[in-house]
Design a protein around this motif. Structure first.
Motif, PDB file in Angstrom:
ATOM      1  N   HIS A  17       0.820  -1.214   0.000  1.00  0.00           N
ATOM      2  CA  HIS A  17       0.000   0.000   0.000  1.00  0.00           C
ATOM      3  C   HIS A  17       0.854   1.265   0.000  1.00  0.00           C
ATOM      4  O   HIS A  17       0.327   2.354  -0.225  1.00  0.00           O
ATOM      5  CB  HIS A  17      -0.965   0.015   1.189  1.00  0.00           C
ATOM      6  CG  HIS A  17      -0.328  -0.172   2.527  1.00  0.00           C
ATOM      7  ND1 HIS A  17       0.224  -1.373   2.929  1.00  0.00           N
ATOM      8  CD2 HIS A  17      -0.142   0.681   3.557  1.00  0.00           C
ATOM      9  CE1 HIS A  17       0.696  -1.254   4.157  1.00  0.00           C
ATOM     10  NE2 HIS A  17       0.493  -0.018   4.562  1.00  0.00           N
ATOM     11  N   TRP A  18       2.148   1.125   0.264  1.00  0.00           N
ATOM     12  CA  TRP A  18       3.061   2.275   0.169  1.00  0.00           C
ATOM     13  C   TRP A  18       3.622   2.433  -1.238  1.00  0.00           C
ATOM     14  O   TRP A  18       4.332   3.398  -1.510  1.00  0.00           O
ATOM     15  CB  TRP A  18       4.217   2.120   1.163  1.00  0.00           C
ATOM     16  CG  TRP A  18       3.805   2.000   2.600  1.00  0.00           C
ATOM     17  CD1 TRP A  18       4.001   0.929   3.419  1.00  0.00           C
ATOM     18  CD2 TRP A  18       3.134   2.987   3.394  1.00  0.00           C
ATOM     19  NE1 TRP A  18       3.488   1.178   4.656  1.00  0.00           N
ATOM     20  CE2 TRP A  18       2.956   2.436   4.678  1.00  0.00           C
ATOM     21  CE3 TRP A  18       2.663   4.283   3.135  1.00  0.00           C
ATOM     22  CZ2 TRP A  18       2.328   3.135   5.709  1.00  0.00           C
ATOM     23  CZ3 TRP A  18       2.037   4.975   4.162  1.00  0.00           C
ATOM     24  CH2 TRP A  18       1.876   4.406   5.427  1.00  0.00           C
TER      25      TRP A  18
ATOM     26  N   PRO B  85       0.586   1.908  -7.196  1.00  0.00           N
ATOM     27  CA  PRO B  85       0.085   0.631  -7.718  1.00  0.00           C
ATOM     28  C   PRO B  85       0.409   0.381  -9.180  1.00  0.00           C
ATOM     29  O   PRO B  85       0.718  -0.757  -9.559  1.00  0.00           O
ATOM     30  CB  PRO B  85      -1.436   0.714  -7.481  1.00  0.00           C
ATOM     31  CG  PRO B  85      -1.726   2.173  -7.334  1.00  0.00           C
ATOM     32  CD  PRO B  85      -0.494   2.786  -6.718  1.00  0.00           C
TER      33      PRO B  85
ATOM     34  N   PHE C 131      -7.001  -2.454  -0.168  1.00  0.00           N
ATOM     35  CA  PHE C 131      -5.660  -2.616  -0.741  1.00  0.00           C
ATOM     36  C   PHE C 131      -5.653  -3.746  -1.769  1.00  0.00           C
ATOM     37  O   PHE C 131      -5.027  -3.635  -2.827  1.00  0.00           O
ATOM     38  CB  PHE C 131      -4.636  -2.912   0.356  1.00  0.00           C
ATOM     39  CG  PHE C 131      -4.451  -1.818   1.364  1.00  0.00           C
ATOM     40  CD1 PHE C 131      -4.652  -0.484   1.035  1.00  0.00           C
ATOM     41  CD2 PHE C 131      -4.064  -2.115   2.662  1.00  0.00           C
ATOM     42  CE1 PHE C 131      -4.476   0.521   1.966  1.00  0.00           C
ATOM     43  CE2 PHE C 131      -3.879  -1.119   3.596  1.00  0.00           C
ATOM     44  CZ  PHE C 131      -4.084   0.205   3.253  1.00  0.00           C
TER      45      PHE C 131
ATOM     46  N   ARG D 150      -7.425  -2.589  -5.002  1.00  0.00           N
ATOM     47  CA  ARG D 150      -6.615  -1.644  -5.765  1.00  0.00           C
ATOM     48  C   ARG D 150      -5.458  -2.353  -6.461  1.00  0.00           C
ATOM     49  O   ARG D 150      -5.131  -2.065  -7.617  1.00  0.00           O
ATOM     50  CB  ARG D 150      -6.085  -0.541  -4.852  1.00  0.00           C
ATOM     51  CG  ARG D 150      -5.362   0.566  -5.596  1.00  0.00           C
ATOM     52  CD  ARG D 150      -4.837   1.624  -4.649  1.00  0.00           C
ATOM     53  NE  ARG D 150      -3.716   1.134  -3.858  1.00  0.00           N
ATOM     54  CZ  ARG D 150      -2.905   1.934  -3.154  1.00  0.00           C
ATOM     55  NH1 ARG D 150      -3.128   3.238  -3.141  1.00  0.00           N
ATOM     56  NH2 ARG D 150      -1.910   1.444  -2.458  1.00  0.00           N
ATOM     57  N   THR D 151      -4.842  -3.305  -5.752  1.00  0.00           N
ATOM     58  CA  THR D 151      -3.729  -4.048  -6.340  1.00  0.00           C
ATOM     59  C   THR D 151      -4.191  -4.873  -7.529  1.00  0.00           C
ATOM     60  O   THR D 151      -3.558  -4.871  -8.598  1.00  0.00           O
ATOM     61  CB  THR D 151      -3.079  -4.955  -5.286  1.00  0.00           C
ATOM     62  OG1 THR D 151      -2.634  -4.162  -4.182  1.00  0.00           O
ATOM     63  CG2 THR D 151      -1.898  -5.713  -5.873  1.00  0.00           C
TER      64      THR D 151
ATOM     65  N   TRP E 221      -1.223  -8.835   3.736  1.00  0.00           N
ATOM     66  CA  TRP E 221      -1.323  -8.041   4.955  1.00  0.00           C
ATOM     67  C   TRP E 221      -1.881  -8.934   6.057  1.00  0.00           C
ATOM     68  O   TRP E 221      -2.745  -9.778   5.798  1.00  0.00           O
ATOM     69  CB  TRP E 221      -2.280  -6.867   4.758  1.00  0.00           C
ATOM     70  CG  TRP E 221      -1.813  -5.828   3.804  1.00  0.00           C
ATOM     71  CD1 TRP E 221      -1.162  -4.656   4.115  1.00  0.00           C
ATOM     72  CD2 TRP E 221      -1.953  -5.810   2.377  1.00  0.00           C
ATOM     73  NE1 TRP E 221      -0.887  -3.939   2.980  1.00  0.00           N
ATOM     74  CE2 TRP E 221      -1.362  -4.622   1.891  1.00  0.00           C
ATOM     75  CE3 TRP E 221      -2.528  -6.699   1.456  1.00  0.00           C
ATOM     76  CZ2 TRP E 221      -1.333  -4.291   0.544  1.00  0.00           C
ATOM     77  CZ3 TRP E 221      -2.493  -6.380   0.106  1.00  0.00           C
ATOM     78  CH2 TRP E 221      -1.904  -5.195  -0.342  1.00  0.00           C
TER      79      TRP E 221
ATOM     80  N   TYR F 250      -7.968  -3.407   4.493  1.00  0.00           N
ATOM     81  CA  TYR F 250      -7.076  -4.300   3.768  1.00  0.00           C
ATOM     82  C   TYR F 250      -7.732  -4.837   2.502  1.00  0.00           C
ATOM     83  O   TYR F 250      -7.046  -5.064   1.494  1.00  0.00           O
ATOM     84  CB  TYR F 250      -6.615  -5.433   4.686  1.00  0.00           C
ATOM     85  CG  TYR F 250      -5.767  -4.923   5.821  1.00  0.00           C
ATOM     86  CD1 TYR F 250      -4.434  -4.586   5.612  1.00  0.00           C
ATOM     87  CD2 TYR F 250      -6.302  -4.732   7.081  1.00  0.00           C
ATOM     88  CE1 TYR F 250      -3.655  -4.092   6.635  1.00  0.00           C
ATOM     89  CE2 TYR F 250      -5.529  -4.235   8.113  1.00  0.00           C
ATOM     90  CZ  TYR F 250      -4.205  -3.917   7.890  1.00  0.00           C
ATOM     91  OH  TYR F 250      -3.442  -3.412   8.896  1.00  0.00           O
TER      92      TYR F 250
END
Length: 250
Positions: A102-103, A106, A168, A171-172, A127, A165
């Protein structure tokens, strides 16, 4: 915020949980070979687990302080943001990111992953969800509502963090593009008992710790969270889940 974790790498390494054995076994089983790139390796918690499982791990870490600690534990690390890291033609059987994707931007991250993974290589990001018992989670949420009234998302995440999570993961998956196939989202249950002090230590390593400290609110969150755990009996068990996204490089 991504570069705030290195202020106390020894605390981070001690307080952060390891990953479920079943998750490590799944990563090893999926990879076509032992060469693994660990993105955002931090102090080397995940890298050491993979090394013990027979992998050959290189870490990429943006924070030199975290990388320095990882090296003291035997992990090979190169310091760089992943998006701008130079692989120098090297490729890997698996790319992993534990609590860090998440840092990463993407789109740029997916492109870099496609560049460094061999055909058939495994992309695995995951995660661990720290899910306290429901009544204690509500007590944690109440602390956040009182101390952080301008940040309602903080209280929702404290009570039930799984939703953040899942965002995340969504989005990934949306960012992977045509370079990857066979996308899966397995989950891995895990459990751990935390004492009051252990839980407060992991809170001190969270992404919100520095912003809270800068705002002068970290001590209040820690004090009131500790009081909630004391009222609960001084310790509690998390029956939690690690959520993952696996994909294969085409």
């Amino acid at each position: 915020m991504a570069e705030s974790f290195g202020s106390d790498p020894e605390l981070y390494d001690r307080a952060r949980p390891t990953y479920p054995d079943a998750l490590i076994e799944a990563v090893v089983a999926k990879g076509p070979g032992p060469a693994v790139l660990d993105v955002g390796c931090g102090t080397g918690i995940l890298a050491r687990q993979l090394d013990a499982a027979g992998c050959q791990v290189l870490g990429v870490e943006v924070d030199e302080r975290m990388a320095a600690h990882a090296r003291t534990t035997g992990v090979e690390v190169e310091v760089s943001a992943f998006e701008s890291w130079d692989p120098r033609g090297r490729t890997y059987d698996a790319l992993v990111a534990g609590m860090t994707w998440h840092w990463i931007d993407p789109v740029a991250g997916a492109a870099k992953a496609a560049e460094v993974l061999r055909p058939g290589g495994t992309f695995a990001v995951f995660w661990y969800v720290l899910q306290p018992p429901s009544d204690l989670g509500e007590a944690f949420a109440a602390v956040n509502r009182d101390v952080l009234p301008d940040y309602p998302a903080a209280s929702r995440a404290a009570a039930s963090p799984l939703g953040a999570y899942e965002h995340f993961l969504d989005r990934t998956a949306e960012s992977l593009g045509t370079a990857f196939t066979a996308v899966e989202r397995p989950t891995f249950p895990w459990s751990r008992t935390y004492t009051r002090d252990e839980w407060l230590d992991q809170l001190r390593t969270s992404g919100m710790a520095k912003p809270l400290a800068d705002a002068g609110k970290l001590d209040a969150v820690l004090e009131r969270t500790g009081a909630a755990i004391d009222a609960y009996g001084g310790a509690f068990t998390l029956d939690s889940t690690a959520v993952a996204l696996f994909a294969t490089r085409t």
